[in-house]
Write a protein that holds these residues in place. Structure first.
Motif, mmCIF file in Angstrom:
data_model
loop_
_atom_site.group_PDB
_atom_site.id
_atom_site.type_symbol
_atom_site.label_atom_id
_atom_site.label_comp_id
_atom_site.label_asym_id
_atom_site.label_seq_id
_atom_site.Cartn_x
_atom_site.Cartn_y
_atom_site.Cartn_z
ATOM 1 N N LYS A 17 19.903 -21.859 -29.324
ATOM 2 C CA LYS A 17 20.563 -21.205 -28.193
ATOM 3 C C LYS A 17 21.981 -21.739 -27.958
ATOM 4 N N LEU A 18 22.180 -23.037 -28.019
ATOM 5 C CA LEU A 18 23.511 -23.601 -27.788
ATOM 6 C C LEU A 18 24.517 -23.100 -28.818
ATOM 7 N N ALA A 20 27.119 -28.085 -28.892
ATOM 8 C CA ALA A 20 26.389 -27.184 -29.785
ATOM 9 C C ALA A 20 26.325 -27.710 -31.218
ATOM 10 N N LYS A 21 26.903 -28.863 -31.442
ATOM 11 C CA LYS A 21 26.898 -29.519 -32.760
ATOM 12 C C LYS A 21 27.613 -28.687 -33.823
ATOM 13 N N ASP A 80 26.014 -29.092 -37.561
ATOM 14 C CA ASP A 80 24.751 -29.766 -37.803
ATOM 15 C C ASP A 80 23.837 -28.864 -38.642
ATOM 16 N N GLN A 81 23.362 -29.372 -39.759
ATOM 17 C CA GLN A 81 22.527 -28.582 -40.670
ATOM 18 C C GLN A 81 21.230 -28.134 -40.000
ATOM 19 N N ASN A 82 20.650 -28.975 -39.159
ATOM 20 C CA ASN A 82 19.423 -28.580 -38.462
ATOM 21 C C ASN A 82 19.676 -27.398 -37.531
ATOM 22 N N MET A 83 20.860 -27.370 -36.912
ATOM 23 C CA MET A 83 21.212 -26.253 -36.034
ATOM 24 C C MET A 83 21.316 -24.966 -36.859
ATOM 25 N N ILE A 84 21.952 -25.041 -38.001
ATOM 26 C CA ILE A 84 22.072 -23.871 -38.879
ATOM 27 C C ILE A 84 20.693 -23.406 -39.322
#
Length: 112
Positions: free
Chosen positions: A12-13, A64-65, A83-87
């Motif tokens: 979401k961020l 939001a990284k 951030d790879q986890n965010m992607i």
């Protein structure tokens, strides 16, 4: 549906951060600048946005990284650092959403 909610909450961020024309312009300028980074005062802004407003946009991008920063003395330099986890969460959210749409389209065609 629970999986969709889980991936949406995780990403979401990111979606909120890229939902702004100003923040997209910042991302684009940081992309052009490369790994050196930029200071807020270097951001080219055609919309006459104040420095406090730009600082707010930068804080959202950091939260939001999407970007990170490093300090040199009293100066902060911002650079892209998604951030790879965010992607991965965003991709999972979109793939889950696509799967729901594909299933509903398939169901629609099977009923006709």
């Amino acid at each position: 549906m629970e999986e969709l909610k889980k991936h949406f909450e995780a990403s979401k961020l990111f979606f909120e951060a890229i939902a702004s024309e100003v923040r997209l312009a910042i991302i684009y300028q940081l992309l052009e600048k490369g790994s050196k980074g930029m200071r807020i005062c270097e951001i080219k802004n055609r919309k006459c946005i104040t420095r406090p407003t730009l600082s707010h946009h930068f804080k959202l991008l950091v939260k939001a990284k999407i970007i990170s920063y490093y300090k040199e003395g009293t100066k902060n330099y911002y650079y892209l650092n998604v951030d790879q986890n965010m992607i991965d969460s965003c991709i999972q959210f979109l793939n889950t959403l696509k799967g729901i749409k594909d299933a509903s389209n398939s169901s629609f065609y099977n009923h006709n």
